[in-house]
Write a protein that holds these residues in place. Sequence first.
Motif, PDB file in Angstrom:
ATOM      1  N   ASN A   1       0.839  -1.193   0.000  1.00 48.00           N
ATOM      2  CA  ASN A   1       0.000   0.000   0.000  1.00 48.00           C
ATOM      3  C   ASN A   1       0.876   1.246   0.000  1.00 48.00           C
ATOM      4  O   ASN A   1       2.029   1.205   0.455  1.00 48.00           O
ATOM      5  CB  ASN A   1      -0.922   0.006   1.217  1.00 48.00           C
ATOM      6  CG  ASN A   1      -1.949  -1.114   1.184  1.00 48.00           C
ATOM      7  OD1 ASN A   1      -2.126  -1.778   0.165  1.00 48.00           O
ATOM      8  ND2 ASN A   1      -2.622  -1.313   2.305  1.00 48.00           N
ATOM      9  N   THR A   2       0.295   2.355  -0.454  1.00 44.76           N
ATOM     10  CA  THR A   2       1.068   3.601  -0.531  1.00 44.76           C
ATOM     11  C   THR A   2       0.550   4.648   0.443  1.00 44.76           C
ATOM     12  O   THR A   2       0.827   5.846   0.267  1.00 44.76           O
ATOM     13  CB  THR A   2       1.047   4.156  -1.967  1.00 44.76           C
ATOM     14  OG1 THR A   2      -0.316   4.361  -2.371  1.00 44.76           O
ATOM     15  CG2 THR A   2       1.731   3.212  -2.938  1.00 44.76           C
ATOM     16  N   ASP A   3      -0.180   4.224   1.462  1.00 45.66           N
ATOM     17  CA  ASP A   3      -0.734   5.182   2.426  1.00 45.66           C
ATOM     18  C   ASP A   3      -0.241   4.897   3.843  1.00 45.66           C
ATOM     19  O   ASP A   3      -0.987   5.030   4.810  1.00 45.66           O
ATOM     20  CB  ASP A   3      -2.261   5.194   2.377  1.00 45.66           C
ATOM     21  CG  ASP A   3      -2.879   3.831   2.693  1.00 45.66           C
ATOM     22  OD1 ASP A   3      -2.123   2.856   2.864  1.00 45.66           O
ATOM     23  OD2 ASP A   3      -4.116   3.757   2.770  1.00 45.66           O
TER      24      ASP A   3
ATOM     25  N   LEU B   1       2.733 -14.461   2.365  1.00 41.60           N
ATOM     26  CA  LEU B   1       3.377 -14.091   3.622  1.00 41.60           C
ATOM     27  C   LEU B   1       3.069 -12.626   3.877  1.00 41.60           C
ATOM     28  O   LEU B   1       3.509 -11.756   3.127  1.00 41.60           O
ATOM     29  CB  LEU B   1       4.885 -14.323   3.552  1.00 41.60           C
ATOM     30  CG  LEU B   1       5.699 -13.877   4.769  1.00 41.60           C
ATOM     31  CD1 LEU B   1       5.317 -14.691   6.011  1.00 41.60           C
ATOM     32  CD2 LEU B   1       7.204 -14.000   4.493  1.00 41.60           C
ATOM     33  N   LEU B   2       2.290 -12.347   4.922  1.00 43.18           N
ATOM     34  CA  LEU B   2       1.846 -11.000   5.238  1.00 43.18           C
ATOM     35  C   LEU B   2       2.696 -10.402   6.350  1.00 43.18           C
ATOM     36  O   LEU B   2       3.087 -11.101   7.288  1.00 43.18           O
ATOM     37  CB  LEU B   2       0.377 -11.005   5.681  1.00 43.18           C
ATOM     38  CG  LEU B   2      -0.709 -11.121   4.611  1.00 43.18           C
ATOM     39  CD1 LEU B   2      -0.547 -12.372   3.754  1.00 43.18           C
ATOM     40  CD2 LEU B   2      -2.093 -11.079   5.260  1.00 43.18           C
TER      41      LEU B   2
ATOM     42  N   TYR C   1      -2.582  -5.889   9.825  1.00 39.55           N
ATOM     43  CA  TYR C   1      -1.923  -6.029   8.520  1.00 39.55           C
ATOM     44  C   TYR C   1      -1.398  -4.673   8.075  1.00 39.55           C
ATOM     45  O   TYR C   1      -2.119  -3.678   8.074  1.00 39.55           O
ATOM     46  CB  TYR C   1      -2.917  -6.585   7.504  1.00 39.55           C
ATOM     47  CG  TYR C   1      -2.373  -6.677   6.093  1.00 39.55           C
ATOM     48  CD1 TYR C   1      -1.200  -7.360   5.823  1.00 39.55           C
ATOM     49  CD2 TYR C   1      -3.049  -6.064   5.032  1.00 39.55           C
ATOM     50  CE1 TYR C   1      -0.704  -7.438   4.537  1.00 39.55           C
ATOM     51  CE2 TYR C   1      -2.562  -6.145   3.734  1.00 39.55           C
ATOM     52  CZ  TYR C   1      -1.384  -6.832   3.492  1.00 39.55           C
ATOM     53  OH  TYR C   1      -0.888  -6.909   2.213  1.00 39.55           O
ATOM     54  N   THR C   2      -0.147  -4.630   7.671  1.00 38.92           N
ATOM     55  CA  THR C   2       0.504  -3.366   7.316  1.00 38.92           C
ATOM     56  C   THR C   2       0.326  -2.968   5.855  1.00 38.92           C
ATOM     57  O   THR C   2       0.771  -1.891   5.461  1.00 38.92           O
ATOM     58  CB  THR C   2       2.017  -3.452   7.588  1.00 38.92           C
ATOM     59  OG1 THR C   2       2.579  -4.478   6.746  1.00 38.92           O
ATOM     60  CG2 THR C   2       2.295  -3.767   9.043  1.00 38.92           C
TER      61      THR C   2
ATOM     62  N   ARG D   1       8.024   0.574  13.813  1.00 41.88           N
ATOM     63  CA  ARG D   1       6.755   1.274  13.975  1.00 41.88           C
ATOM     64  C   ARG D   1       6.171   1.610  12.609  1.00 41.88           C
ATOM     65  O   ARG D   1       6.900   1.874  11.647  1.00 41.88           O
ATOM     66  CB  ARG D   1       6.963   2.531  14.815  1.00 41.88           C
ATOM     67  CG  ARG D   1       7.385   2.210  16.237  1.00 41.88           C
ATOM     68  CD  ARG D   1       8.165   3.329  16.888  1.00 41.88           C
ATOM     69  NE  ARG D   1       7.340   4.496  17.123  1.00 41.88           N
ATOM     70  CZ  ARG D   1       7.830   5.673  17.521  1.00 41.88           C
ATOM     71  NH1 ARG D   1       9.138   5.820  17.712  1.00 41.88           N
ATOM     72  NH2 ARG D   1       7.038   6.693  17.731  1.00 41.88           N
ATOM     73  N   TRP D   2       4.848   1.625  12.557  1.00 40.63           N
ATOM     74  CA  TRP D   2       4.111   1.782  11.301  1.00 40.63           C
ATOM     75  C   TRP D   2       2.950   2.732  11.541  1.00 40.63           C
ATOM     76  O   TRP D   2       2.299   2.662  12.579  1.00 40.63           O
ATOM     77  CB  TRP D   2       3.625   0.413  10.857  1.00 40.63           C
ATOM     78  CG  TRP D   2       2.614   0.371   9.755  1.00 40.63           C
ATOM     79  CD1 TRP D   2       2.870   0.326   8.405  1.00 40.63           C
ATOM     80  CD2 TRP D   2       1.184   0.302   9.891  1.00 40.63           C
ATOM     81  NE1 TRP D   2       1.682   0.243   7.707  1.00 40.63           N
ATOM     82  CE2 TRP D   2       0.645   0.230   8.593  1.00 40.63           C
ATOM     83  CE3 TRP D   2       0.315   0.302  10.990  1.00 40.63           C
ATOM     84  CZ2 TRP D   2      -0.731   0.163   8.357  1.00 40.63           C
ATOM     85  CZ3 TRP D   2      -1.045   0.239  10.768  1.00 40.63           C
ATOM     86  CH2 TRP D   2      -1.551   0.167   9.460  1.00 40.63           C
ATOM     87  N   CYS D   3       2.693   3.623  10.591  1.00 42.66           N
ATOM     88  CA  CYS D   3       1.606   4.582  10.746  1.00 42.66           C
ATOM     89  C   CYS D   3       0.700   4.558   9.526  1.00 42.66           C
ATOM     90  O   CYS D   3       1.162   4.732   8.391  1.00 42.66           O
ATOM     91  CB  CYS D   3       2.144   5.994  10.963  1.00 42.66           C
ATOM     92  SG  CYS D   3       0.847   7.205  11.352  1.00 42.66           S
TER      93      CYS D   3
END
Length: 227
Positions: free
Chosen positions: A105-107, A131-132, A165-166, A207-209
Amino acid sequence: MRDNPKSIMLFAAGFGTRMGSLTAHQPKPMIPVAGKPLIDHTLKIVKDAKIDTIVANLHYLPDILRSHLQDKDVRLSFEPEILETGGGLKHALPLMSGQDVFTMNTDAVWRGPNALTILMDQWQPKDMDALLLLVPQSNAHGHSGNGDFALNSSGQLTRGGDLTYTGVQIIKTKAVQDIQNDVFSLNVVWNEIAKHGRLFGTTYPGRWCDVGHPEGIKLAEAMLLDV
Protein backbone atom coordinates in the motif's frame (compact mmCIF):
# COMPACT_ATOMS: atom_id res chain seq x y z
CA MET A 1 20.37 -18.51 -2.31
CA ARG A 2 16.60 -18.06 -1.93
CA ASP A 3 14.82 -16.90 -5.09
CA ASN A 4 13.20 -13.71 -3.78
CA PRO A 5 10.43 -11.89 -5.66
CA LYS A 6 11.71 -9.35 -8.15
CA SER A 7 8.50 -7.40 -8.81
CA ILE A 8 6.27 -5.25 -6.62
CA MET A 9 2.77 -3.87 -7.04
CA LEU A 10 2.05 -0.49 -5.43
CA PHE A 11 -1.63 0.20 -4.80
CA ALA A 12 -2.32 3.81 -5.80
CA ALA A 13 -5.68 3.78 -7.60
CA GLY A 14 -8.17 4.51 -4.83
CA PHE A 15 -10.29 7.61 -4.28
CA GLY A 16 -8.93 8.35 -0.80
CA THR A 17 -12.38 9.34 0.44
CA ARG A 18 -11.33 9.19 4.11
CA MET A 19 -8.97 12.09 3.40
CA GLY A 20 -11.88 14.43 2.68
CA SER A 21 -10.90 17.69 0.98
CA LEU A 22 -7.23 16.68 0.83
CA THR A 23 -8.01 14.39 -2.11
CA ALA A 24 -10.39 16.74 -3.92
CA HIS A 25 -7.67 17.74 -6.38
CA GLN A 26 -4.94 15.12 -5.90
CA PRO A 27 -4.78 11.35 -5.41
CA LYS A 28 -4.01 10.15 -1.89
CA PRO A 29 -0.46 8.94 -2.71
CA MET A 30 0.46 12.54 -3.56
CA ILE A 31 -0.47 13.95 -0.14
CA PRO A 32 2.71 15.33 1.46
CA VAL A 33 4.03 13.87 4.71
CA ALA A 34 7.24 15.29 6.20
CA GLY A 35 7.88 17.26 3.03
CA LYS A 36 7.37 14.63 0.36
CA PRO A 37 4.45 12.73 -1.19
CA LEU A 38 3.33 9.52 0.49
CA ILE A 39 4.26 7.49 -2.57
CA ASP A 40 7.84 8.74 -2.38
CA HIS A 41 8.16 7.34 1.14
CA THR A 42 7.04 4.00 -0.30
CA LEU A 43 9.38 4.21 -3.28
CA LYS A 44 12.40 4.77 -1.04
CA ILE A 45 11.68 1.49 0.76
CA VAL A 46 11.28 -0.27 -2.60
CA LYS A 47 14.49 1.17 -4.05
CA ASP A 48 16.47 0.35 -0.90
CA ALA A 49 15.25 -3.25 -1.17
CA LYS A 50 16.53 -3.36 -4.78
CA ILE A 51 13.30 -4.61 -6.35
CA ASP A 52 13.78 -4.90 -10.12
CA THR A 53 10.26 -4.17 -11.40
CA ILE A 54 7.92 -1.61 -9.84
CA VAL A 55 4.29 -1.36 -10.95
CA ALA A 56 1.69 1.12 -9.69
CA ASN A 57 -1.99 1.05 -10.50
CA LEU A 58 -3.82 4.27 -11.38
CA HIS A 59 -7.46 5.31 -11.58
CA TYR A 60 -8.42 8.46 -9.64
CA LEU A 61 -6.81 11.62 -11.11
CA PRO A 62 -4.30 9.42 -12.92
CA ASP A 63 -2.48 12.17 -14.81
CA ILE A 64 -1.12 13.66 -11.60
CA LEU A 65 0.48 10.38 -10.55
CA ARG A 66 1.54 9.58 -14.10
CA SER A 67 3.44 12.87 -14.29
CA HIS A 68 5.03 12.40 -10.88
CA LEU A 69 6.19 8.86 -11.63
CA GLN A 70 7.36 9.33 -15.21
CA ASP A 71 11.06 9.56 -14.33
CA LYS A 72 11.02 7.09 -11.41
CA ASP A 73 11.24 3.82 -13.36
CA VAL A 74 7.70 2.75 -12.45
CA ARG A 75 5.42 0.84 -14.80
CA LEU A 76 1.81 2.01 -14.76
CA SER A 77 -1.33 -0.12 -14.79
CA PHE A 78 -4.37 2.04 -15.53
CA GLU A 79 -7.73 0.74 -14.33
CA PRO A 80 -10.78 2.07 -16.23
CA GLU A 81 -12.79 1.09 -13.15
CA ILE A 82 -11.74 0.33 -9.59
CA LEU A 83 -10.86 -3.37 -9.48
CA GLU A 84 -10.13 -3.56 -5.72
CA THR A 85 -6.83 -4.93 -4.45
CA GLY A 86 -7.06 -8.46 -5.83
CA GLY A 87 -8.47 -7.43 -9.18
CA GLY A 88 -5.95 -4.60 -9.48
CA LEU A 89 -3.07 -7.00 -8.89
CA LYS A 90 -4.48 -9.53 -11.36
CA HIS A 91 -4.86 -6.78 -13.98
CA ALA A 92 -1.23 -5.69 -13.49
CA LEU A 93 0.40 -9.14 -13.58
CA PRO A 94 1.36 -8.90 -17.30
CA LEU A 95 3.67 -6.02 -16.32
CA MET A 96 5.41 -8.11 -13.67
CA SER A 97 7.73 -11.11 -13.70
CA GLY A 98 8.15 -14.20 -11.56
CA GLN A 99 5.82 -16.58 -9.78
CA ASP A 100 5.91 -14.56 -6.55
CA VAL A 101 5.44 -10.79 -6.16
CA PHE A 102 5.38 -8.16 -3.46
CA THR A 103 2.40 -5.89 -2.96
CA MET A 104 2.49 -2.70 -0.93
CA ASN A 105 0.00 0.00 0.00
CA THR A 106 1.07 3.60 -0.53
CA ASP A 107 -0.73 5.18 2.43
CA ALA A 108 1.61 4.26 5.26
CA VAL A 109 4.88 5.52 6.73
CA TRP A 110 7.45 3.32 8.46
CA ARG A 111 10.14 3.75 11.08
CA GLY A 112 12.54 0.87 11.45
CA PRO A 113 14.09 -1.80 9.22
CA ASN A 114 13.09 -2.23 5.60
CA ALA A 115 9.69 -3.94 5.47
CA LEU A 116 10.43 -5.73 2.20
CA THR A 117 13.73 -7.24 3.28
CA ILE A 118 12.06 -8.62 6.41
CA LEU A 119 9.63 -10.50 4.19
CA MET A 120 12.46 -11.68 1.93
CA ASP A 121 14.23 -13.21 4.92
CA GLN A 122 11.11 -15.13 5.98
CA TRP A 123 9.75 -16.20 2.59
CA GLN A 124 9.54 -19.98 2.11
CA PRO A 125 7.74 -20.63 -1.21
CA LYS A 126 7.64 -24.39 -0.74
CA ASP A 127 5.40 -23.95 2.29
CA MET A 128 3.72 -20.58 1.70
CA ASP A 129 1.36 -19.10 -0.88
CA ALA A 130 1.32 -15.73 0.88
CA LEU A 131 3.38 -14.09 3.62
CA LEU A 132 1.85 -11.00 5.24
CA LEU A 133 3.71 -8.40 7.28
CA LEU A 134 1.90 -7.58 10.52
CA VAL A 135 2.44 -5.16 13.37
CA PRO A 136 1.31 -5.38 17.02
CA GLN A 137 -1.33 -2.80 17.89
CA SER A 138 1.13 -1.11 20.25
CA ASN A 139 3.30 -0.18 17.24
CA ALA A 140 0.42 0.64 14.87
CA HIS A 141 -0.07 4.41 14.83
CA GLY A 142 -3.14 6.04 13.35
CA HIS A 143 -4.98 2.74 13.20
CA SER A 144 -8.23 2.28 15.08
CA GLY A 145 -10.26 -0.84 15.65
CA ASN A 146 -9.31 -4.41 16.35
CA GLY A 147 -6.45 -6.39 14.89
CA ASP A 148 -6.73 -8.41 11.69
CA PHE A 149 -4.90 -11.69 12.32
CA ALA A 150 -3.42 -14.04 14.87
CA LEU A 151 -0.24 -16.07 14.39
CA ASN A 152 0.11 -19.65 15.56
CA SER A 153 3.39 -21.24 16.62
CA SER A 154 4.14 -22.25 13.01
CA GLY A 155 3.59 -18.76 11.64
CA GLN A 156 0.25 -19.57 10.02
CA LEU A 157 -2.48 -16.94 10.12
CA THR A 158 -6.05 -17.06 11.33
CA ARG A 159 -8.59 -14.24 11.30
CA GLY A 160 -8.99 -12.13 14.40
CA GLY A 161 -6.29 -11.59 16.97
CA ASP A 162 -4.37 -8.43 17.82
CA LEU A 163 -2.00 -8.12 14.84
CA THR A 164 -2.67 -5.47 12.20
CA TYR A 165 -1.92 -6.03 8.52
CA THR A 166 0.50 -3.37 7.32
CA GLY A 167 -0.42 -3.52 3.63
CA VAL A 168 2.76 -5.39 2.63
CA GLN A 169 3.02 -9.01 1.55
CA ILE A 170 4.57 -11.57 -0.77
CA ILE A 171 2.01 -13.59 -2.68
CA LYS A 172 2.12 -16.25 -5.38
CA THR A 173 0.64 -15.02 -8.63
CA LYS A 174 -1.16 -18.32 -9.28
CA ALA A 175 -3.27 -17.77 -6.18
CA VAL A 176 -4.46 -14.48 -7.69
CA GLN A 177 -4.95 -15.83 -11.21
CA ASP A 178 -7.08 -18.67 -9.86
CA ILE A 179 -9.81 -16.19 -8.87
CA GLN A 180 -12.20 -16.01 -11.81
CA ASN A 181 -13.65 -12.56 -11.11
CA ASP A 182 -12.14 -9.34 -12.41
CA VAL A 183 -13.10 -7.25 -9.37
CA PHE A 184 -12.23 -8.71 -5.98
CA SER A 185 -10.39 -8.07 -2.74
CA LEU A 186 -7.18 -9.74 -1.69
CA ASN A 187 -9.21 -11.05 1.24
CA VAL A 188 -10.83 -13.47 -1.20
CA VAL A 189 -7.40 -14.81 -2.18
CA TRP A 190 -6.23 -15.07 1.41
CA ASN A 191 -9.34 -17.01 2.39
CA GLU A 192 -8.66 -19.58 -0.33
CA ILE A 193 -4.99 -19.85 0.63
CA ALA A 194 -5.86 -20.25 4.31
CA LYS A 195 -8.06 -23.26 3.52
CA HIS A 196 -4.90 -25.13 2.56
CA GLY A 197 -2.83 -23.94 5.54
CA ARG A 198 -0.54 -21.83 3.34
CA LEU A 199 -1.34 -18.31 4.62
CA PHE A 200 1.55 -17.12 6.79
CA GLY A 201 2.61 -13.96 8.54
CA THR A 202 5.53 -12.34 10.30
CA THR A 203 5.73 -9.29 12.54
CA TYR A 204 7.43 -5.97 11.88
CA PRO A 205 9.81 -4.97 14.70
CA GLY A 206 9.58 -1.25 14.06
CA ARG A 207 6.76 1.27 13.98
CA TRP A 208 4.11 1.78 11.30
CA CYS A 209 1.61 4.58 10.75
CA ASP A 210 -1.60 4.42 8.73
CA VAL A 211 -1.97 7.64 6.75
CA GLY A 212 -5.36 6.81 5.28
CA HIS A 213 -7.07 9.69 7.11
CA PRO A 214 -6.08 13.33 7.85
CA GLU A 215 -5.13 12.69 11.48
CA GLY A 216 -2.57 10.16 10.28
CA ILE A 217 -0.44 12.87 8.69
CA LYS A 218 0.53 14.51 11.99
CA LEU A 219 0.94 11.13 13.66
CA ALA A 220 3.29 9.97 10.90
CA GLU A 221 5.35 13.17 11.03
CA ALA A 222 5.65 12.89 14.81
CA MET A 223 6.68 9.24 14.51
CA LEU A 224 9.39 10.10 11.99
CA LEU A 225 10.77 12.86 14.23
CA ASP A 226 10.59 10.88 17.47
CA VAL A 227 14.03 9.91 18.75
